[in-house]
Design an enzyme around this catalytic site. Structure first.
Site, PDB file in Angstrom:
ATOM      1  N   THR A 257       0.798  -1.116  -0.106  1.00  0.00           N
ATOM      2  CA  THR A 257      -0.001   0.013  -0.039  1.00  0.00           C
ATOM      3  C   THR A 257       0.987   1.142  -0.064  1.00  0.00           C
ATOM      4  O   THR A 257       2.004   1.238   0.513  1.00  0.00           O
ATOM      5  CB  THR A 257      -0.792   0.023   1.382  1.00  0.00           C
ATOM      6  N   PHE A 259       1.390   5.165   0.685  1.00  0.00           N
ATOM      7  CA  PHE A 259       0.966   6.576   1.442  1.00  0.00           C
ATOM      8  C   PHE A 259       1.591   7.401   1.201  1.00  0.00           C
ATOM      9  O   PHE A 259       2.865   7.692   0.491  1.00  0.00           O
ATOM     10  CB  PHE A 259       1.246   6.243   2.841  1.00  0.00           C
TER      11      PHE A 259
END
Lengths: 356, 356
Positions: A257, A259
């Site tokens: 993921t 960020f």
């Protein structure tokens, strides 16, 4: 054994004393840097400088320690030295103990003030208002795709991107009972099903695969129905009281993921950077293709392109584009100048070091 | 500004190069230690040695870095060097991203294999079976008291305690709406209410305080009833979709949860240690008092005493006792020998370094 270990441990202790001395000297130099910066109100945290140091130690690392672990050590050294100047406050999507907090530590080291927020909106608000020096928000989730609220708020607020962090994310197969007795369906977001398909073909080829809106929804289904297994994060499984049948079933162990680190800081070039933009064009054939032509002409690579329906304003779609390079580089600057002329809407979200 | 910063950064870069060189030399020595240990099948992780190194750098730390941050750096250095010998596998109460995982990193640094388990029972099982080298389990929670399941399993399994970790825990005031409109009751475990009483007196003296079985139950109540505010961890608030009215309201900012590191490793004395025991006596007047007399006689301090109703076997109560010192110390050994003679049941759970 003790006879053989003692001289080795004496040598290790002597090395530790030298490291301790060097850490102290480094910290005093960092304090001097802090004084120089204070005179000119320059920012305490310079992502490009820290990225350069981390890349440098990885390149010059003679082993036998892996580069990644040397970087972990130096991240903590820089974090501790930086905190002598000022402890940076970082807002993130709480609570404590989430992947978002892990992203904070991966970018800033552990010597920071953490400000957990209840929503992505609040992270942006705290950062815009200056309650936090930086915010950390999810941008792209490999199992759910883009995080739309983040994209919308990047457009709507004055914050810019000063860094990015990638965090490993794991999928687990979970059921109400923790075993597969009576299970006929495996549910997950379509991307998560795709990411686990090799493993599923190998272990549970007979199960019906059902794509649902999110992995969290799959977890809810599994919690209500013993014939359904969910693929989701263990955190979601915990929330819905599921038992883990098998952890880490994603085919790619490097599933990640991304960020974004948001704030007000214009990051200088680090030597290996990325630039994020938002664009809009009138909705006519070929418009997007023509819009992007300047990038190709100036030899600037596009690494991500994502369209998002506009929720406000004149344009039907906004396009989120990541390109290689920094706005201070001539080719990037020229390409963007042309791109801006062609676009009906144009906003640079920031140039920042590529995540390690 | 750049003119003034450049020479400082050149010096910092030179120090970083020296640190990098020392890290590499330290890692090679650690590999030699590994070879010596491998010849004799000695354990890779020696909690007493790591505790000594961490205490040593804190004592000799000349500043300006705080001792705590120097320890964080050295913890990562030792973790990376240890992983060259063997990556230690540690089971803990998952999922990833909990306080338990934080405790794992605080004890072992980040260069470990994490094995998240769905229950405390499974952590014990994985550790007993050798699937994990160590387990990390909560022992005492400052808002809920002793973690009973852990105490029961310490009695029932063959694992021993080889270390302890204390983690800061924060309480937050939360409601369904994130504000206090219409709230008349504040609910929490009685210990949590007690730990926040100064803050509550100051900010919400008019609210009824209702003690419930656990902070999680308070969070459930608040999620079902807009007139109830809960005091709980933000993690519980997230789980039950509560909004944070105010974070970190505990009167003592150093509120902590203790974790035990369990395994099969007898830890050697580190110079500042603690020993955990379980005892039972026949239920007659003065029995407990008499039982503990040898500790006083040998000048051994008791730091914790907790009784727990027996769920199996002959005795009505088991007593969990922590004392200062290590079983290899003469005074402790003598006191324990006498104590064992007097007790109907006696088990040493382990001697280990005090948490930093």
């Amino acid at each position: 054994m003790t006879d053989k270990l003692t001289p080795l441990r004496v040598q290790i202790d002597s090395i530790d004393a030298q490291i301790l001395d060097l850490l102290s000297r480094r910290a005093r130099l960092a304090q001097e840097v802090g004084h120089v910066k204070a005179e000119t109100h320059a920012p305490v945290f310079r992502p490009e400088r820290e990225a350069q140091v981390l890349r440098g130690v990885a390149e010059r690392n003679p082993g036998p320690l892996p580069a990644r672990e040397v970087q972990t050590i130096f991240r903590e050294i820089m974090s501790a030295c930086r905190a002598l100047e000022k402890r940076v406050t970082v807002a993130f999507l709480g609570p404590s103990g989430t992947f978002s907090e892990q992203a904070v530590f991966q970018q800033f080291g552990s010597a920071v003030e953490c400000l957990p927020c209840v929503s992505i909106d609040e992270v942006f608000r705290a950062t815009e208002a200056g309650t936090a020096d930086f915010g950390v928000v999810p941008v792209e989730n490999s199992s759910e795709g883009a995080v739309n609220r983040t994209l919308d708020l990047m457009l709507a607020t004055t914050t810019i991107i000063s860094g990015e962090v990638a965090i490993a994310v794991h999928h687990s197969l979970m059921t109400r009972t923790g075993n597969m007795d009576g299970v006929t369906v495996v549910a997950a977001h379509s991307q998560a099903l795709a990411q686990c398909q090799v493993w599923l073909n190998q272990h549970y080829p007979q199960l019906e695969r059902r794509a649902v809106a999110s992995n969290a929804e799959a977890a809810v289904m599994a919690s209500n129905d013993a014939s359904v297994a969910a693929i989701a994060s263990e955190m979601a499984g915990e929330q819905y009281k599921l038992g883990v049948v098998q952890a880490h079933i994603q085919d790619d162990p490097h599933n990640r993921t991304r960020f974004a680190v948001i704030g007000h800081l214009q990051t200088n070039p680090s030597g290996s950077d990325q630039t994020s933009l938002v664009l809009a064009v009138p909705n006519k054939a070929g418009a997007v293709y023509n819009l992007l032509a300047p990038l190709a002409r100036h030899g600037v690579s596009m690494t991500r392109f994502e369209s998002r329906p506009a929720r406000i304003g004149t344009w039907e779609y906004y396009f989120y584009v990541d390109i290689e390079g920094h706005v201070h580089q001539a080719a990037v600057a020229s390409a963007l100048a042309e791109l801006k002329d062609n676009a009906a809407f144009f906003k640079v979200l920031g140039s920042y070091p590529l995540s390690l």
